[in-house]
Motif scaffolding. Structure first.
Motif, PDB file in Angstrom:
ATOM      1  N   ASP B  33       0.839  -1.216   0.000  1.00  0.00           N
ATOM      2  CA  ASP B  33       0.000   0.000   0.000  1.00  0.00           C
ATOM      3  C   ASP B  33       0.868   1.257   0.000  1.00  0.00           C
ATOM      4  N   ARG B  34       1.856   1.247   0.885  1.00  0.00           N
ATOM      5  CA  ARG B  34       2.726   2.430   1.012  1.00  0.00           C
ATOM      6  C   ARG B  34       3.482   2.709  -0.285  1.00  0.00           C
ATOM      7  N   GLN B  35       3.889   1.611  -0.924  1.00  0.00           N
ATOM      8  CA  GLN B  35       4.646   1.768  -2.175  1.00  0.00           C
ATOM      9  C   GLN B  35       3.777   2.459  -3.233  1.00  0.00           C
ATOM     10  N   SER B  36       2.510   2.013  -3.339  1.00  0.00           N
ATOM     11  CA  SER B  36       1.667   2.671  -4.356  1.00  0.00           C
ATOM     12  C   SER B  36       1.276   4.082  -3.926  1.00  0.00           C
ATOM     13  N   ALA B  51       7.386  12.434   2.488  1.00  0.00           N
ATOM     14  CA  ALA B  51       8.235  12.406   3.694  1.00  0.00           C
ATOM     15  C   ALA B  51       7.553  11.604   4.800  1.00  0.00           C
ATOM     16  N   GLN B  52       6.250  11.782   4.939  1.00  0.00           N
ATOM     17  CA  GLN B  52       5.512  11.072   5.988  1.00  0.00           C
ATOM     18  C   GLN B  52       5.502   9.564   5.732  1.00  0.00           C
ATOM     19  N   LEU B  53       5.302   9.196   4.464  1.00  0.00           N
ATOM     20  CA  LEU B  53       5.260   7.762   4.130  1.00  0.00           C
ATOM     21  C   LEU B  53       6.610   7.095   4.385  1.00  0.00           C
ATOM     22  N   THR B  54       7.678   7.753   3.965  1.00  0.00           N
ATOM     23  CA  THR B  54       9.004   7.163   4.182  1.00  0.00           C
ATOM     24  C   THR B  54       9.361   7.176   5.671  1.00  0.00           C
ATOM     25  N   TRP B  93      16.859   7.493  -6.109  1.00  0.00           N
ATOM     26  CA  TRP B  93      16.345   6.983  -4.835  1.00  0.00           C
ATOM     27  C   TRP B  93      15.164   6.027  -5.068  1.00  0.00           C
ATOM     28  N   LEU B  94      14.276   6.432  -5.962  1.00  0.00           N
ATOM     29  CA  LEU B  94      13.066   5.631  -6.215  1.00  0.00           C
ATOM     30  C   LEU B  94      13.436   4.238  -6.714  1.00  0.00           C
ATOM     31  N   GLN B 100      14.359  -2.396  -3.038  1.00  0.00           N
ATOM     32  CA  GLN B 100      14.308  -2.900  -1.658  1.00  0.00           C
ATOM     33  C   GLN B 100      12.920  -3.437  -1.320  1.00  0.00           C
ATOM     34  N   CYS B 101      11.891  -2.736  -1.764  1.00  0.00           N
ATOM     35  CA  CYS B 101      10.521  -3.190  -1.497  1.00  0.00           C
ATOM     36  C   CYS B 101      10.326  -4.578  -2.090  1.00  0.00           C
TER      37      CYS B 101
END
Lengths: 408, 121
Positions: B33-36, B51-54, B93-94, B100-101
């Motif tokens: 979910d976070r990735q999308s 920033a909040q998600l990471t 970075w992405l 990593q994901c």
């Protein structure tokens, strides 16, 4: 909030020692919706500072330092409890602008007007309107859009865009002012009902409807954000006082009044797979902890950890829900995240430290992924006793429990 | 292995195999979910949301011993909070983050598969 002004009230107290030089400025202001009181009396200025209505004090002397000196002399003569809200403007010449700007930056003045000469004739009116709005005085100035000058043309679609946009902004403003007025009235009615110790359910419901309407309004985001903090507190108080909820048993209250969003469902305590084999053998009352955490994974892990230590865990992802819990349930410890969807956890902690409730002495531990120095300082100021950097570790919790002699 | 399931016990105390599987499953779903959400936030240039998600992923990863994901999330948070965000840095970075994901998701699948296998009579 708009209110009718008394006939003796004015918008601008214009102190000038040279009325002739300021004639154009005075006429410009008088031609607007502003009510002026022009004077050169120091005594009148002192009295003006005491008058119980918001106003602008506009000082106009040859030298800006004379204007400031006189104003601050008069201010010193008025005790705090007699001083009423006002904005301070000064006039200055082009060559004194830099200095006036520095006074503005240092907050010695609220704004300044270049009046010698008055380059921008109507500018003083716009500055005064803005200052009055800051004081909560709205002159509701509205005029049709200006006609284009001869020879000027504007494409039809741009003209339409402008017209529609302006109408929309004005409509939003009117709606917002109306909302504020209704909210003001709902608060007064509810306050009167609470003072008589007879909370009227319909008034409380009306207030709650007003609260939700205001929260849905996105106009003026900064003001709305400030309001939300106050509204969340009111919401929590309403939860406490609402007669419809007073007599419900605790279990019913939690399931009815606490609308757990769907994303919180995986963490329900009655999930057999998460609770098998970990319930404490005895049936003595467990220490209760309030976990305020909006991240699902973090909440799941912290909750498991706390349950493993034998805590009864109340979990919420919302700050305002936390405030409601804090007034109705006693906790041994509070674990509070900072970034919450509806408010800031530090504000909730700060609110708690000013509240008289069953948890006034309950220690708050901030649980966050941020270790910035200023956040730690803010946490300390908010009354939090601990600052824990995520992820929460079982050893940290054990130490905390030992410190507060909580049996785990 | 991009995760260390034993870390869970270090953080939260003793848990049953079923609880561990449930936690890993929840983390897997949350990570997806976070990735999308992050992709969407980047697309709309909503840097505070990024920033909040990471920021959240940074600490979540540690519970599951996903140290590399923790590091890349930390770097992401720093990047999204910086005053100037260069497109090249963002793309680099992405790429690392998605990689990593993927590794973490595969590792979780592998652990869950082994657990299911162990449970078979």
């Amino acid at each position: 909030m708009t209110k009718n002004r008394d006939k003796n009230e004015f918008h601008v107290f214009f102190y000038t020692t040279n009325r002739k030089d300021d004639e154009l400025l005075i006429h410009t202001l008088q031609d607007s919706k502003l009510i002026l009181n022009v004077s050169n009396s120091k005594l009148a200025l002192v009295e003006c500072l005491k008058q119980e209505f918001g106003k602008i004090i506009l000082m106009s002397q040859e030298d800006i330092h004379d204007s400031l000196a006189l104003y601050y002399q008069c201010l010193a003569l008025v005790p705090d409890n007699q001083l009423h809200d006002h904005s301070l403007l000064i006039t200055c010449s082009r060559q004194d602008e830099k200095q006036a700007f520095q006074y503005f930056l240092s907050r010695a003045i609220d704004d300044y007007l270049l009046s010698r000469p008055l380059y921008e004739v109507q500018r003083p009116v716009t500055v005064c309107y803005q200052q009055l709005e800051k004081l909560g005085i709205y002159l509701n100035h509205s005029a049709p859009l200006p006609q284009l000058k001869a020879g000027q043309t504007l494409p039809e679609e741009k003209e339409e865009l402008l017209r529609v946009g302006v109408e929309r902004k004005n409509r939003l403003k009117v709606e917002f002012d109306k909302l504020l007025k209704e909210f003001d009235q709902a608060i007064s009615d509810t306050e009167a009902s609470l003072q008589q110790n007879e909370p009227d359910e319909s008034l409380l419901q009306n207030l709650q409807e007003q609260l939700s309407t205001l929260k849905q309004s996105n106009f003026r985001p900064r003001l709305i954000r400030l309001q939300h903090s106050a509204l969340d507190l009111l919401d929590a108080l309403l939860l406490k006082f609402s007669p419809a909820r007073e007599d419900k048993p605790e279990e019913t209250e939690e399931s009815d009044t606490v609308d757990m969003p769907q994303d919180e469902m995986p963490l329900q305590t009655d999930s057999p797979s998460l609770n098998q084999d970990i319930q404490p053998a005895d049936t003595t009352k467990k220490a209760r902890i309030l976990l305020v955490e909006d991240d699902n994974v973090s909440a799941m892990m912290s909750r498991k950890l706390l349950e493993n230590l034998g805590f009864e865990v109340h979990w919420t992802s919302l700050g305002r829900r936390a405030l409601a819990y804090l007034q109705t349930h006693q906790y041994t410890l509070i674990l509070m995240d900072i970034n919450l969807p509806d408010t800031d956890g530090l504000m909730v902690a700060d609110q708690l430290s000013h509240m008289q409730c069953v948890n006034s002495d309950t220690p708050v531990a901030i649980l966050t992924g941020n270790k910035h120095k200023n956040l730690v300082q803010r946490a300390a100021k908010s009354g939090a006793k601990h600052y824990i950097v995520k992820p929460l570790h079982i050893d940290t919790m054990i130490k905390l429990c030992q410190q507060y002699q909580i049996e785990v | 292995m991009s995760i260390d399931p034993n870390k869970i016990t270090e953080y939260v105390g003793d848990i049953s195999d079923a609880e561990r599987s449930e936690m890993l499953t929840n983390f897997k779903q949350s990570l997806k979910d976070r990735q999308s959400e992050l992709q969407a936030a980047i697309k709309s240039q909503n840097w505070p949301a990024c920033a909040q998600l990471t920021h959240n992923l940074k600490s979540n990863a540690l519970y599951f011993g996903a140290d590399k994901l923790h590091e890349v999330s930390q770097a992401g948070e720093k990047l999204f909070l910086s005053a100037t965000l260069e497109t090249n840095d963002l793309h680099a970075w992405l790429e690392k983050f998605n990689q990593q994901c993927q590794l973490v998701l595969s590792s979780i699948d592998s652990v869950l598969k082994d657990e299911r296998h162990d449970q078979k009579p």
